[in-house]
Scaffold this motif. Structure first.
Motif, PDB file in Angstrom:
ATOM      1  N   TYR A  27       0.887  -1.282   0.041  1.00 38.10           N
ATOM      2  CA  TYR A  27      -0.008   0.180   0.004  1.00 38.10           C
ATOM      3  C   TYR A  27       0.837   1.123   0.043  1.00 38.10           C
ATOM      4  O   TYR A  27       1.686   1.525   0.784  1.00 38.10           O
ATOM      5  CB  TYR A  27      -0.909  -0.015   1.193  1.00 38.10           C
ATOM      6  N   VAL A  28       0.660   2.353  -1.144  1.00 46.65           N
ATOM      7  CA  VAL A  28       1.434   3.389  -1.017  1.00 46.65           C
ATOM      8  C   VAL A  28       0.421   4.715  -0.853  1.00 46.65           C
ATOM      9  O   VAL A  28      -0.783   4.478  -1.453  1.00 46.65           O
ATOM     10  CB  VAL A  28       2.220   3.505  -2.389  1.00 46.65           C
ATOM     11  N   CYS A  29       0.719   5.492  -0.002  1.00 47.64           N
ATOM     12  CA  CYS A  29      -0.007   6.852  -0.053  1.00 47.64           C
ATOM     13  C   CYS A  29       0.396   7.560  -1.351  1.00 47.64           C
ATOM     14  O   CYS A  29       1.177   8.030  -1.454  1.00 47.64           O
ATOM     15  CB  CYS A  29       0.501   7.509   1.212  1.00 47.64           C
ATOM     16  N   GLY A  30      -0.851   7.689  -2.112  1.00 47.96           N
ATOM     17  CA  GLY A  30      -0.733   8.364  -3.241  1.00 47.96           C
ATOM     18  C   GLY A  30      -0.738   9.879  -3.044  1.00 47.96           C
ATOM     19  O   GLY A  30      -0.630  10.432  -1.937  1.00 47.96           O
ATOM     20  N   LEU A  31      -0.669  10.896  -3.945  1.00 48.90           N
ATOM     21  CA  LEU A  31      -1.011  12.380  -3.932  1.00 48.90           C
ATOM     22  C   LEU A  31      -2.341  12.966  -3.225  1.00 48.90           C
ATOM     23  O   LEU A  31      -3.364  12.015  -3.742  1.00 48.90           O
ATOM     24  CB  LEU A  31      -0.305  12.921  -5.213  1.00 48.90           C
ATOM     25  N   THR A  32      -2.149  13.952  -2.900  1.00 51.31           N
ATOM     26  CA  THR A  32      -3.619  14.810  -2.848  1.00 51.31           C
ATOM     27  C   THR A  32      -3.421  15.689  -3.916  1.00 51.31           C
ATOM     28  O   THR A  32      -2.566  16.420  -4.210  1.00 51.31           O
ATOM     29  CB  THR A  32      -3.227  15.919  -1.534  1.00 51.31           C
ATOM     30  N   VAL A  33      -4.615  15.414  -4.665  1.00 49.32           N
ATOM     31  CA  VAL A  33      -4.502  16.181  -5.974  1.00 49.32           C
ATOM     32  C   VAL A  33      -5.070  17.454  -5.936  1.00 49.32           C
ATOM     33  O   VAL A  33      -6.036  17.927  -6.372  1.00 49.32           O
ATOM     34  CB  VAL A  33      -5.372  15.355  -6.926  1.00 49.32           C
ATOM     35  N   GLN A  34      -4.296  18.479  -5.622  1.00 43.99           N
ATOM     36  CA  GLN A  34      -4.548  19.835  -5.505  1.00 43.99           C
ATOM     37  C   GLN A  34      -3.804  20.777  -6.300  1.00 43.99           C
ATOM     38  O   GLN A  34      -4.215  21.638  -6.752  1.00 43.99           O
ATOM     39  CB  GLN A  34      -3.921  20.149  -4.184  1.00 43.99           C
ATOM     40  N   CYS A 211      -6.534   6.794   4.610  1.00 41.43           N
ATOM     41  CA  CYS A 211      -5.407   5.881   4.290  1.00 41.43           C
ATOM     42  C   CYS A 211      -5.659   4.475   5.003  1.00 41.43           C
ATOM     43  O   CYS A 211      -5.720   3.240   4.463  1.00 41.43           O
ATOM     44  CB  CYS A 211      -4.328   6.314   4.126  1.00 41.43           C
ATOM     45  N   SER A 212      -5.780   4.663   6.481  1.00 41.96           N
ATOM     46  CA  SER A 212      -6.170   3.403   7.072  1.00 41.96           C
ATOM     47  C   SER A 212      -7.237   2.627   6.624  1.00 41.96           C
ATOM     48  O   SER A 212      -7.497   1.453   6.518  1.00 41.96           O
ATOM     49  CB  SER A 212      -6.379   3.683   8.596  1.00 41.96           C
ATOM     50  N   ALA A 213      -8.419   3.410   6.135  1.00 41.56           N
ATOM     51  CA  ALA A 213      -9.628   2.779   5.966  1.00 41.56           C
ATOM     52  C   ALA A 213      -9.442   2.046   4.620  1.00 41.56           C
ATOM     53  O   ALA A 213      -9.698   0.798   4.362  1.00 41.56           O
ATOM     54  CB  ALA A 213     -10.735   3.668   5.973  1.00 41.56           C
ATOM     55  N   MET A 214      -8.648   2.803   3.471  1.00 45.07           N
ATOM     56  CA  MET A 214      -8.672   2.194   2.337  1.00 45.07           C
ATOM     57  C   MET A 214      -7.738   0.873   2.377  1.00 45.07           C
ATOM     58  O   MET A 214      -7.868  -0.052   1.487  1.00 45.07           O
ATOM     59  CB  MET A 214      -8.291   3.393   1.407  1.00 45.07           C
ATOM     60  N   ALA A 215      -6.705   0.839   2.934  1.00 39.21           N
ATOM     61  CA  ALA A 215      -5.681  -0.148   3.052  1.00 39.21           C
ATOM     62  C   ALA A 215      -6.481  -1.348   3.425  1.00 39.21           C
ATOM     63  O   ALA A 215      -6.325  -2.426   2.964  1.00 39.21           O
ATOM     64  CB  ALA A 215      -4.631   0.032   3.884  1.00 39.21           C
ATOM     65  N   GLY A 216      -7.326  -1.021   4.567  1.00 43.17           N
ATOM     66  CA  GLY A 216      -7.985  -2.135   5.282  1.00 43.17           C
ATOM     67  C   GLY A 216      -8.968  -2.692   4.218  1.00 43.17           C
ATOM     68  O   GLY A 216      -9.217  -4.026   4.243  1.00 43.17           O
TER      69      GLY A 216
END
Length: 470
Positions: A27-34, A211-216
């Protein structure tokens, strides 16, 4: 040699032992698309693309999840400044990010979840934390109670009292300044479209819970590797780990972080005004050259970006391409995306197994190219063919195979590379000429040595210096 990876949580290089034999979960934290992606942004994408390629090379069936944060304070603020809906900004910048990844041959992950598509999972996790006594509601917001979790700070080895206050919500509702927001109540100053119903009233999730919720959701309560940029270790990853484990989820077995790309010694970022967007860089350089430049540094090493260094990298990769062109008639088509018939040199595999030591791996590629050129010049076609197949394999493992259809013709425009090299070499030659005029022979020789190290030979003639790629 077993695959060994540096674990940020323990500060040690450890043998990679997956939770499920023969499988790997990442699991990799992607970007905040701002905003438009810059070179510093895409380094994480390239580095973890190399990791997932190597995991597959080593035979692991790999599930790779890389999220996109498409709702966030910064997105709301920037969209308001630009007078456009927040979701339009997020969608537009996500599209630009996808194009940037594709231009650098970053393979798509197994799945790329959006934060806005997983609010129910976030609410469920928050409810679980409240029930276990690790979170509390206050005036429409919900906070994680950091002092309720004894292991808080274990990822970054900090004590709670040493930490700065969490600046992600109004501190008046917090029991402790370090408590961080899991849910943010709706505000009159923010659009209704940026809120969702919840047991605590309308609002939106905090960044860390996403991220915790999506990884799970996609990898389960326990998975192998969690990755991201070094700047995410605290508070983001610290908070991710705390809230997941406080909810009874083991979470990640290994934590990996890529270092920054800096300019003038500072992290490349939009806020510092020193960013270089991918489209602007690709006006002068090919995507394959930029990827080679990024892969040439170890993922845990800080990189001081300069166009001179990028040009040197492009020239270095051109030497590899020259060998591929000279030996093109010696090899046939490849199967299943990989050359067949020969294995990669053991030194290359050992380098990659040593915490993805890509600088050493690339050195093996160049060594094999030199040997292949020698064999080809001596008429040893079998030896040259073997070297060529090995180079193909190694380039494939690093996502640098110019024949990969993802690059398009020859990895991009040769005209761009030629123009960039012409301009930068001309500038260095002008500096050398000025040094010689001033009789500063040491400076002139240093410039000549710099060019030679990049594979550029200088010949001083009656009409001035001339240069060629060695």
């Amino acid at each position: 040699m077993a695959l060994r990876l540096y674990d940020s949580a323990t500060g040690a290089v450890r043998d990679f032992v997956p939770l499920v034999p023969g499988q790997a979960s990442l699991y990799v934290c992607g970007l905040t698309v701002q905003s438009e992606p810059h070179v510093g942004h895409v380094r994480s994408g390239v580095n973890f693309d190399v990791l997932q390629r190597w995991l597959r090379w080593r035979g692991y069936r790999t599930t790779f999840i890389r999220n996109v944060t498409d709702i966030d304070d910064k997105i709301l603020a920037k969209s308001a400044d630009q007078g456009r809906p927040w979701y339009n900004l997020a969608y537009d910048m996500h599209t630009q990010l996808t194009k940037a990844y594709a231009s650098l041959n970053v393979a798509p992950p197994t799945y790329e979840p959006l934060a806005t598509g997983h609010v129910p999972e976030m609410i469920e996790l928050i409810e679980d934390l409240i029930e276990r006594g690790h979170a509390y509601a206050a005036a429409g917001d919900v906070y994680f109670d950091v002092r309720s979790w004894a292991a808080y700070g274990s990822l970054t080895h900090q004590g709670i009292d040493e930490m700065e206050a969490a600046a992600d919500a109004d501190p008046r509702g917090k029991r402790d300044p370090r408590d961080f927001a899991l849910w943010k109540g709706a505000k009159e100053t923010e659009p209704d479209t940026a809120t969702w119903p919840s047991p605590w009233g309308r609002g939106r999730p905090g960044w860390h819970i996403e991220c915790s919720a999506m990884a799970g959701k996609y990898l389960g309560p326990a998975f192998d590797i969690h990755g991201g940029g070094l700047d995410l270790r605290f508070p983001h990853h610290e908070n991710e780990m705390a809230q997941a484990q406080a909810a009874g989820r083991p979470f990640a077995a290994y934590w990996m972080h890529n270092a920054w790309i800096t300019t003038a010694g500072e992290k490349m970022s939009k806020s510092l005004g020193n960013s270089l967007t991918i489209p602007s860089v690709l006006q002068s350089f090919r995507g394959i050259d930029l990827r080679y430049y990024l892969v040439s540094a170890h993922y845990r090493s800080h990189v001081e970006f300069s166009f001179e260094a990028l040009t040197e990298a492009a020239v270095g990769f051109a030497r590899i391409e020259g060998f591929l062109e000279r030996t093109a008639d010696l090899v046939g088509p490849v199967g299943d995306g990989m050359p067949v018939g020969y294995g990669a040199p053991q030194a290359f595999q050992d380098a990659m197994d040593d915490d993805l030591s890509t600088p050493a791996a690339i050195a093996v590629i160049h060594e094999t190219v030199r040997e292949g050129n020698r064999l080809f010049a001596e008429g040893d076609t079998d030896g040259a063919c073997r070297a060529r197949a090995q180079v193909d394999l190694m380039l494939w493992a690093l996502g640098l195979d110019p024949a990969d259809p993802a690059w398009g013709p020859k990895g991009g425009s040769d005209e761009k590379l030629t123009a960039a090299v012409d301009v930068l070499v001309a500038g260095l030659l002008a500096s050398r000429a000025a040094a010689r005029e001033a009789k500063d022979w040491a400076a002139a020789d240093a410039i000549r040595d710099q060019l030679k190290a990049a594979g550029i030979e200088i010949t001083d003639g009656p009409s001035g210096p001339e240069w060629t790629v060695a």
